[in-house]
Design a protein around this motif. Structure first.
Motif, PDB file in Angstrom:
ATOM      1  N   LYS A  59      40.492  35.133  28.111  1.00 25.48           N
ATOM      2  CA  LYS A  59      40.915  36.535  28.070  1.00 25.48           C
ATOM      3  C   LYS A  59      42.206  36.806  28.840  1.00 25.48           C
ATOM      4  CE  LYS A  59      36.081  38.139  27.853  1.00 25.48           C
ATOM      5  NZ  LYS A  59      35.448  36.815  27.912  1.00 25.48           N
ATOM      6  N   ASN A  60      42.769  35.755  29.475  1.00 20.82           N
ATOM      7  CA  ASN A  60      43.916  35.974  30.357  1.00 20.82           C
ATOM      8  C   ASN A  60      45.053  35.004  30.067  1.00 20.82           C
ATOM      9  OD1 ASN A  60      43.111  38.029  32.668  1.00 20.82           O
ATOM     10  ND2 ASN A  60      41.299  36.777  32.240  1.00 20.82           N
ATOM     11  N   PRO A  61      46.285  35.350  30.485  1.00 20.71           N
ATOM     12  CA  PRO A  61      47.437  34.456  30.290  1.00 20.71           C
ATOM     13  C   PRO A  61      47.299  33.157  31.071  1.00 20.71           C
ATOM     14  CG  PRO A  61      48.138  36.700  30.807  1.00 20.71           C
ATOM     15  CD  PRO A  61      46.670  36.643  31.049  1.00 20.71           C
ATOM     16  N   ILE A  62      48.273  32.276  30.878  1.00 24.18           N
ATOM     17  CA  ILE A  62      48.181  30.907  31.390  1.00 24.18           C
ATOM     18  C   ILE A  62      48.152  30.857  32.919  1.00 24.18           C
ATOM     19  CG2 ILE A  62      49.402  28.703  31.543  1.00 24.18           C
ATOM     20  CD1 ILE A  62      50.432  29.240  28.703  1.00 24.18           C
ATOM     21  N   LEU A  63      49.120  31.486  33.585  1.00 20.25           N
ATOM     22  CA  LEU A  63      49.225  31.346  35.036  1.00 20.25           C
ATOM     23  C   LEU A  63      47.999  31.892  35.774  1.00 20.25           C
ATOM     24  CD1 LEU A  63      50.905  30.226  37.298  1.00 20.25           C
ATOM     25  CD2 LEU A  63      52.176  32.380  37.389  1.00 20.25           C
ATOM     26  N   PRO A  64      47.535  33.114  35.468  1.00 20.99           N
ATOM     27  CA  PRO A  64      46.300  33.569  36.131  1.00 20.99           C
ATOM     28  C   PRO A  64      45.109  32.657  35.851  1.00 20.99           C
ATOM     29  CG  PRO A  64      47.417  35.410  35.094  1.00 20.99           C
ATOM     30  CD  PRO A  64      48.123  34.181  34.634  1.00 20.99           C
ATOM     31  N   SER A  65      45.046  32.089  34.665  1.00 26.10           N
ATOM     32  CA  SER A  65      43.938  31.186  34.327  1.00 26.10           C
ATOM     33  C   SER A  65      43.981  29.911  35.149  1.00 26.10           C
ATOM     34  CB  SER A  65      43.979  30.839  32.829  1.00 26.10           C
ATOM     35  OG  SER A  65      43.818  31.997  32.042  1.00 26.10           O
ATOM     36  N   VAL A  66      45.197  29.376  35.342  1.00 24.77           N
ATOM     37  CA  VAL A  66      45.351  28.174  36.164  1.00 24.77           C
ATOM     38  C   VAL A  66      44.974  28.469  37.613  1.00 24.77           C
ATOM     39  CG1 VAL A  66      47.041  26.551  37.120  1.00 24.77           C
ATOM     40  CG2 VAL A  66      47.078  27.095  34.682  1.00 24.77           C
ATOM     41  N   VAL A  67      45.442  29.624  38.128  1.00 20.39           N
ATOM     42  CA  VAL A  67      45.113  30.005  39.506  1.00 20.39           C
ATOM     43  C   VAL A  67      43.607  30.195  39.654  1.00 20.39           C
ATOM     44  CG1 VAL A  67      45.401  31.786  41.282  1.00 20.39           C
ATOM     45  CG2 VAL A  67      47.362  31.048  39.919  1.00 20.39           C
ATOM     46  N   ASP A  68      42.981  30.832  38.672  1.00 17.41           N
ATOM     47  CA  ASP A  68      41.533  31.038  38.710  1.00 17.41           C
ATOM     48  C   ASP A  68      40.806  29.700  38.732  1.00 17.41           C
ATOM     49  OD1 ASP A  68      39.061  32.891  38.180  1.00 17.41           O
ATOM     50  OD2 ASP A  68      38.930  31.300  36.660  1.00 17.41           O
ATOM     51  N   GLY A  69      41.217  28.769  37.867  1.00 20.56           N
ATOM     52  CA  GLY A  69      40.573  27.460  37.836  1.00 20.56           C
ATOM     53  C   GLY A  69      40.725  26.724  39.156  1.00 20.56           C
ATOM     54  N   PHE A  70      41.933  26.779  39.729  1.00 18.68           N
ATOM     55  CA  PHE A  70      42.170  26.074  40.990  1.00 18.68           C
ATOM     56  C   PHE A  70      41.359  26.691  42.128  1.00 18.68           C
ATOM     57  CE2 PHE A  70      44.570  25.497  44.955  1.00 18.68           C
ATOM     58  CZ  PHE A  70      44.574  24.107  45.021  1.00 18.68           C
ATOM     59  N   MET A  71      41.341  28.017  42.215  1.00 20.39           N
ATOM     60  CA  MET A  71      40.651  28.671  43.318  1.00 20.39           C
ATOM     61  C   MET A  71      39.134  28.540  43.195  1.00 20.39           C
ATOM     62  SD  MET A  71      42.660  29.619  45.566  1.00 20.39           S
ATOM     63  CE  MET A  71      44.420  29.799  45.800  1.00 20.39           C
ATOM     64  N   MET A  72      38.614  28.644  41.982  1.00 24.53           N
ATOM     65  CA  MET A  72      37.172  28.431  41.798  1.00 24.53           C
ATOM     66  C   MET A  72      36.806  26.994  42.155  1.00 24.53           C
ATOM     67  SD  MET A  72      35.274  30.997  40.854  1.00 24.53           S
ATOM     68  CE  MET A  72      35.641  32.729  40.552  1.00 24.53           C
ATOM     69  N   GLY A  73      37.637  26.047  41.732  1.00 22.23           N
ATOM     70  CA  GLY A  73      37.390  24.646  42.073  1.00 22.23           C
ATOM     71  C   GLY A  73      37.502  24.399  43.563  1.00 22.23           C
ATOM     72  N   LEU A  74      38.486  25.044  44.205  1.00 23.54           N
ATOM     73  CA  LEU A  74      38.668  24.884  45.646  1.00 23.54           C
ATOM     74  C   LEU A  74      37.480  25.474  46.410  1.00 23.54           C
ATOM     75  CD1 LEU A  74      40.775  23.762  47.627  1.00 23.54           C
ATOM     76  CD2 LEU A  74      41.729  26.066  47.786  1.00 23.54           C
ATOM     77  N   GLY A  75      37.006  26.635  45.964  1.00 22.23           N
ATOM     78  CA  GLY A  75      35.829  27.233  46.603  1.00 22.23           C
ATOM     79  C   GLY A  75      34.602  26.362  46.455  1.00 22.23           C
ATOM     80  N   PHE A  76      34.418  25.776  45.267  1.00 25.45           N
ATOM     81  CA  PHE A  76      33.297  24.872  45.011  1.00 25.45           C
ATOM     82  C   PHE A  76      33.418  23.624  45.887  1.00 25.45           C
ATOM     83  CE2 PHE A  76      31.212  21.571  42.326  1.00 25.45           C
ATOM     84  CZ  PHE A  76      29.940  22.115  42.280  1.00 25.45           C
ATOM     85  N   THR A  77      34.631  23.074  45.971  1.00 27.81           N
ATOM     86  CA  THR A  77      34.865  21.871  46.768  1.00 27.81           C
ATOM     87  C   THR A  77      34.650  22.131  48.245  1.00 27.81           C
ATOM     88  OG1 THR A  77      36.472  21.092  45.133  1.00 27.81           O
ATOM     89  CG2 THR A  77      36.552  20.059  47.299  1.00 27.81           C
ATOM     90  N   ALA A  78      35.057  23.312  48.716  1.00 26.63           N
ATOM     91  CA  ALA A  78      34.860  23.650  50.123  1.00 26.63           C
ATOM     92  C   ALA A  78      33.383  23.657  50.487  1.00 26.63           C
ATOM     93  CB  ALA A  78      35.491  25.013  50.418  1.00 26.63           C
TER      94      ALA A  78
END
Length: 214
Positions: free
Chosen positions: A126-145
């Protein structure tokens, strides 16, 4: 960059790391989280692989979001996720083979991780490329933390060490990172699955307590 855009990225980051953390709030991906967090190196190995898959799949889903018919949307997303999981698996086989063997089936099982499919469907589609990449990275970072903190807790309580076998992920130079906190110490409960459930419950309770204090 406008103030609105900056705020949007801030909200995405805060959601992934804290407010909507996939492990502590959404309670997704608990099977691998509880299974491989016996040590920090195992947790980081799975976490980094998950970040790569999340970023890659969110990027790809955002790119094709206007071209995929509704009827085949979810199968297409699963195929994209499976492709990135295969890439992550091959990279681990090539560069961190011993760690890959330790993690075993939980690397290919990233395909079934609800965090990844959930972000692809709920956000990237539902969102453009850059917000989607940031969302994926931050969700992954939160999971990894959460993986890393739980892994550190269980390794410390179970073996009395921290950062043991880090050379499996970061190479021979990381062998000296090991910290021995307790000599000749072992607490089996912390390393076994019940210890993972108790540790996860403590982390969730701590987050809820912090939220109440705030």
């Amino acid at each position: 960059m406008s103030t609105t855009t900056v705020k949007s990225y801030q909200e995405i980051s805060q959601d992934g790391l804290w407010h909507n953390n996939p492990a502590l709030v959404q309670l997704l991906g608990l099977c691998p989280l509880l299974a491989v967090t016996g040590s920090v190196v195992n947790a980081l190995g799975l976490g980094i692989a998950t970040i790569l898959v999340l970023v890659g799949s969110n990027l790809s889903v955002s790119l094709i979001r206007n071209f995929v018919p509704e009827q085949v949307r979810l199968p297409a997303f699963v195929m994209i996720i499976a492709s990135f999981v295969t890439c992550a698996e091959l990279l681990m086989q090539a560069f961190t083979y011993e760690l890959y063997q330790i993690l075993g089936i939980f690397i290919p099982l990233i395909v079934t991780n609800c965090v990844i499919l959930g972000r692809a469907d709920a956000f990237a589609s539902k969102n453009p490329i850059l917000p989607s990449v940031v969302d994926g990275f931050m969700m992954g970072l939160g999971f990894t933390a959460v993986l890393a903190v739980l892994g550190a807790m269980r390794e410390l309580l179970g073996q009395g060490t921290l950062f043991e076998n880090m050379q499996l992920l970061f190479g021979p130079a990381a062998e000296s990172w090991k910290i021995v906190v307790f000599e000749d110490y072992s607490f089996l409960f912390a390393i076994l699955p019940p210890g993972a459930f108790v540790g996860m419950g403590i982390l969730i309770a701590l987050k809820n307590l912090i939220e109440q204090k705030r």
